[in-house]
Scaffold this motif. Structure first.
Motif, PDB file in Angstrom:
ATOM      1  N   GLN A   4      -3.949  -2.808   7.678  1.00 16.83           N
ATOM      2  CA  GLN A   4      -2.592  -3.194   8.106  1.00 16.83           C
ATOM      3  C   GLN A   4      -2.586  -4.573   8.762  1.00 16.83           C
ATOM      4  O   GLN A   4      -1.586  -5.283   8.707  1.00 16.83           O
ATOM      5  CB  GLN A   4      -2.028  -2.143   9.072  1.00 16.83           C
ATOM      6  N   LEU A   5      -3.703  -4.930   9.367  1.00 12.92           N
ATOM      7  CA  LEU A   5      -3.804  -6.258   9.983  1.00 12.92           C
ATOM      8  C   LEU A   5      -4.329  -7.287   8.977  1.00 12.92           C
ATOM      9  O   LEU A   5      -4.690  -8.402   9.346  1.00 12.92           O
ATOM     10  CB  LEU A   5      -4.689  -6.199  11.234  1.00 12.92           C
ATOM     11  N   GLN A   6      -4.387  -6.872   7.716  1.00 10.61           N
ATOM     12  CA  GLN A   6      -4.734  -7.750   6.607  1.00 10.61           C
ATOM     13  C   GLN A   6      -6.147  -8.300   6.705  1.00 10.61           C
ATOM     14  O   GLN A   6      -6.444  -9.390   6.233  1.00 10.61           O
ATOM     15  CB  GLN A   6      -3.674  -8.858   6.463  1.00 10.61           C
ATOM     16  N   GLY A  62       1.890  -5.302  12.354  1.00  8.81           N
ATOM     17  CA  GLY A  62       1.056  -4.669  13.372  1.00  8.81           C
ATOM     18  C   GLY A  62       0.503  -3.372  12.806  1.00  8.81           C
ATOM     19  O   GLY A  62       0.306  -3.251  11.583  1.00  8.81           O
ATOM     20  N   THR A  63       0.278  -2.385  13.666  1.00  5.37           N
ATOM     21  CA  THR A  63      -0.331  -1.144  13.175  1.00  5.37           C
ATOM     22  C   THR A  63       0.515   0.078  13.577  1.00  5.37           C
ATOM     23  O   THR A  63       1.490   0.391  12.917  1.00  5.37           O
ATOM     24  CB  THR A  63      -1.785  -1.019  13.692  1.00  5.37           C
ATOM     25  N   GLU A  98      -6.459  -1.495  17.501  1.00  5.43           N
ATOM     26  CA  GLU A  98      -5.749  -2.716  17.109  1.00  5.43           C
ATOM     27  C   GLU A  98      -6.323  -3.944  17.810  1.00  5.43           C
ATOM     28  O   GLU A  98      -6.565  -4.987  17.182  1.00  5.43           O
ATOM     29  CB  GLU A  98      -4.259  -2.559  17.437  1.00  5.43           C
ATOM     30  N   GLN A 132       6.613  -9.437  16.395  1.00  2.86           N
ATOM     31  CA  GLN A 132       5.856  -9.053  15.198  1.00  2.86           C
ATOM     32  C   GLN A 132       6.747  -8.438  14.121  1.00  2.86           C
ATOM     33  O   GLN A 132       6.496  -8.609  12.939  1.00  2.86           O
ATOM     34  CB  GLN A 132       4.771  -8.033  15.569  1.00  2.86           C
ATOM     35  N   GLN A 164      -8.020  -7.362  16.240  1.00  3.72           N
ATOM     36  CA  GLN A 164      -7.382  -8.670  16.470  1.00  3.72           C
ATOM     37  C   GLN A 164      -8.324  -9.663  17.143  1.00  3.72           C
ATOM     38  O   GLN A 164      -8.264 -10.858  16.890  1.00  3.72           O
ATOM     39  CB  GLN A 164      -6.142  -8.497  17.363  1.00  3.72           C
ATOM     40  N   ASP A 183      -7.684   2.095   8.443  1.00  2.80           N
ATOM     41  CA  ASP A 183      -6.301   1.785   8.023  1.00  2.80           C
ATOM     42  C   ASP A 183      -5.723   0.629   8.856  1.00  2.80           C
ATOM     43  O   ASP A 183      -4.996  -0.221   8.336  1.00  2.80           O
ATOM     44  CB  ASP A 183      -5.389   3.006   8.186  1.00  2.80           C
ATOM     45  N   PHE A 184      -6.018   0.622  10.159  1.00  2.00           N
ATOM     46  CA  PHE A 184      -5.508  -0.430  11.036  1.00  2.00           C
ATOM     47  C   PHE A 184      -6.013  -1.802  10.551  1.00  2.00           C
ATOM     48  O   PHE A 184      -5.265  -2.784  10.582  1.00  2.00           O
ATOM     49  CB  PHE A 184      -5.952  -0.194  12.490  1.00  2.00           C
ATOM     50  N   GLY A 212       5.143  -9.038   2.550  1.00  2.00           N
ATOM     51  CA  GLY A 212       3.701  -9.163   2.756  1.00  2.00           C
ATOM     52  C   GLY A 212       3.286  -9.541   4.164  1.00  2.00           C
ATOM     53  O   GLY A 212       2.102  -9.791   4.416  1.00  2.00           O
ATOM     54  N   HIS A 213       4.237  -9.581   5.103  1.00  2.00           N
ATOM     55  CA  HIS A 213       3.867  -9.875   6.491  1.00  2.00           C
ATOM     56  C   HIS A 213       3.269  -8.632   7.143  1.00  2.00           C
ATOM     57  O   HIS A 213       3.735  -7.529   6.910  1.00  2.00           O
ATOM     58  CB  HIS A 213       5.110 -10.300   7.294  1.00  2.00           C
ATOM     59  N   SER A 214       2.277  -8.835   7.996  1.00  2.00           N
ATOM     60  CA  SER A 214       1.762  -7.729   8.790  1.00  2.00           C
ATOM     61  C   SER A 214       2.641  -7.562  10.022  1.00  2.00           C
ATOM     62  O   SER A 214       2.870  -8.518  10.770  1.00  2.00           O
ATOM     63  CB  SER A 214       0.322  -8.006   9.229  1.00  2.00           C
TER      64      SER A 214
END
Lengths: 365, 365
Positions: A108-110, B227-228, A79, B83, A83, A104-105, B223-225
């Protein structure tokens, strides 16, 4: 007269795994020296941080322009890398559950996460990898714990040469410190301590170089949020005082320094030779056995630290039980391969004797 | 003949603090039972998770609609709360370094962070707090470790009544499990284990209710992230199997369960009574001493678990040294108050005897 023969259990599991044999003694000393009770802002703890860092630098040959930070897990580092080092596009080499999770992470962090995926049990050939222009970060798993596939160090060098401007992140969770990494070939590398270091879980180790620092600072200057306490700038400003942003796993950091010191005393060359010997022994046993075979077909892609075997003609659980009856705990296959595979960890704490015993046991089964 | 008198050192520091007196024994059993070596996906570890959770529920009276998750630190939980529970606007009650950091985290995560700040050493009066409409999350530090200011439980109830639609987050890092919390008065509460639980640092405990789950799911749907691995949905789906998303600090989770069991055996009522007794003793000593005084003027805002004293007429370091000579380590003031204050932790592991000894020592100085 009654003789009790105490047989210690060996955990040849790929993580958590057997504790390094000195851990129990180090724990006693830690209690006596109040390692868990002193302030994490005290000189005494700063000295522990400095010791652990110095021992890791010696053990793995970490150059000065790489910084060594601590997190709660290697999972956390996936993560933090995304970031801090990637605002838009990451590219992932996927060939198992853990490399897939890193990918995948990113989603998930777009981030725009791209991947090049090969079937389970296969590795990568650098000439077949095509990273599109505009990618900021190449993420690869040097040792895929779920399948026992490794990336040879020469291929890291080839990728670096092919993509000199990319930041390259190396997941060495279940291989470090075995590979003799050349730190010129990547920008960040990380591992957890419950694998090859034989330590209690709950600590991730994150190495990143000055290019990573520059990238994080650039993203911050552009207005991107890098996170909070575990951003590269926050970790770095604390590392300069041999501290951490939060109250960390102080006992874990202490034990890591002590075990790294033990490994340095034994010598990393010796450890690598013994790892190679034990791996060869086990792969040889798999070749000899009519019902067993190495899951990874390509010999250069076979991990030395996590040996994965296909079991034919009977449930893998039979062999796990057979080993367990001899006080050897072997790992089962990962995920969908649970019933048809064995995963055998080959870490510095695992003795040649227990490997010989397990190989004999498998061959006789 | 030579008699060696062994004097154990007492750490009356506000965290890390003295280990609970049973920890050394629990560590021995943990090693014997292979707590660090078993798989974090095994039934044996699921049982450890279930045990720790059940003991915490009993100790703190945690109702079923609150979930108990584990992170690397309470610092991490500041980040995860923001988050998962706040897309835009958070409101923070700030009266010290730690409540200020919670606010800073919101800014770093690019939330619109609002605050109501009072001077160091002061607490809050609910009728003076004005949270603007549109705020999603109210963050408060029930016990400010840097200044020894606490929020009375009745004030939590008043805030809940005043703002029934707000999610309320309670930082109980250095008070839990002392306060008899009414879990109807907030939505999430968290603490770390190196304070009142007397455990090695490296574990945060995050309690959140079903309103938090709904909010996190709503943000994800928008649609907000979040985190993971340490998002509320990810933690929750793992908790349902008594597991964690990553390989966690398994030893820390095990020890927490064992110490919570010890505290339950002793009885939370007894622990609260003893805490009150020791706090009264120390505040009384401060009143008696011409050069010492309670930093927190308002008696109802004085923390029972972290007693902070102003030192007049001499450097606080003199008194720290005096105590240290008697094997009692007292905490120094935090940040800019380092040279003029003492911080004395009053946790379940700290005996009445050591408090009496320290009070006598201060009074005689």
């Amino acid at each position: 007269m009654c003789t009790l023969l105490f047989m210690a259990t060996s955990f040849l599991t790929p993580g958590p795994s057997e504790l390094y044999y000195t851990v129990a003694d180090h724990l006693k000393v830690a209690l006596r020296e109040h390692v868990c009770e002193i302030s994490h802002r005290s000189k005494a703890f700063q000295q522990i941080m400095a010791h652990t860092t110095a021992q890791l630098r010696e053990l793995m040959g970490v150059p000065d322009h790489f910084h060594i930070a601590f997190t709660g897990s290697a999972t956390e580092i996936w993560e933090r890398i995304l970031q801090n080092l990637c605002a838009e596009t990451s590219f992932h080499l996927v060939n198992g559950s853990f490399s897939k999770k890193f990918y995948d992470f990113a989603r998930q962090l777009q981030r725009k996460a791209l991947k090049y995926e090969v079937p389970l049990g296969q590795g990568f050939w650098p000439h077949e990898i095509d990273v599109p222009a505009g990618t900021e970060l190449l993420c690869l798993t040097q040792n895929e714990t779920s399948t026992g596939v490794t990336m040879p160090l020469a291929d890291l060098a080839t990728l670096r040469q092919k993509y000199p401007h990319l930041l390259i992140a190396v997941d060495a969770v279940s291989s470090a410190p075995y590979p003799a990494f050349d730190f010129a070939q990547f920008d960040t590398l990380f591992f957890s301590v419950q694998k090859c270091f034989g330590l209690p879980a709950g600590l991730g180790v994150w190495l990143f170089n000055d290019r990573c620092v520059a990238k994080a600072e650039q993203l911050a200057a552009q207005g991107h949020s890098l996170g909070t306490y575990h951003t590269i700038p926050s970790l770095l400003s604390n590392l300069q005082k041999n501290e951490t942003p939060e109250t960390p796993n102080m006992l874990g950091i202490y034990l890591l320094g002590k075990v790294a010191e033990d490994l340095n005393r034994r010598g990393i060359k010796t450890i690598r030779q013994e790892t190679d010997y034990k791996a060869s022994l086990m792969y040889h046993a798999l070749e000899q056995h009519p019902q067993l075979s190495a899951f990874v077909g390509e010999p250069t892609h076979r991990s030395r630290t996590v040996v994965v075997a296909n079991v034919l003609g009977r449930p893998a659980a039979d062999l796990l039980a057979l080993a367990k009856a001899q006080q050897i705990i072997v790992g089962s296959g990962y995920g969908s391969l649970k019933d048809s595979q064995l995963r055998i960890a080959n870490f510095p704490t695992h003795s040649k004797e227990v490997f010989e015993k397990l190989a004999d046991l498998l061959l006789a089964s």
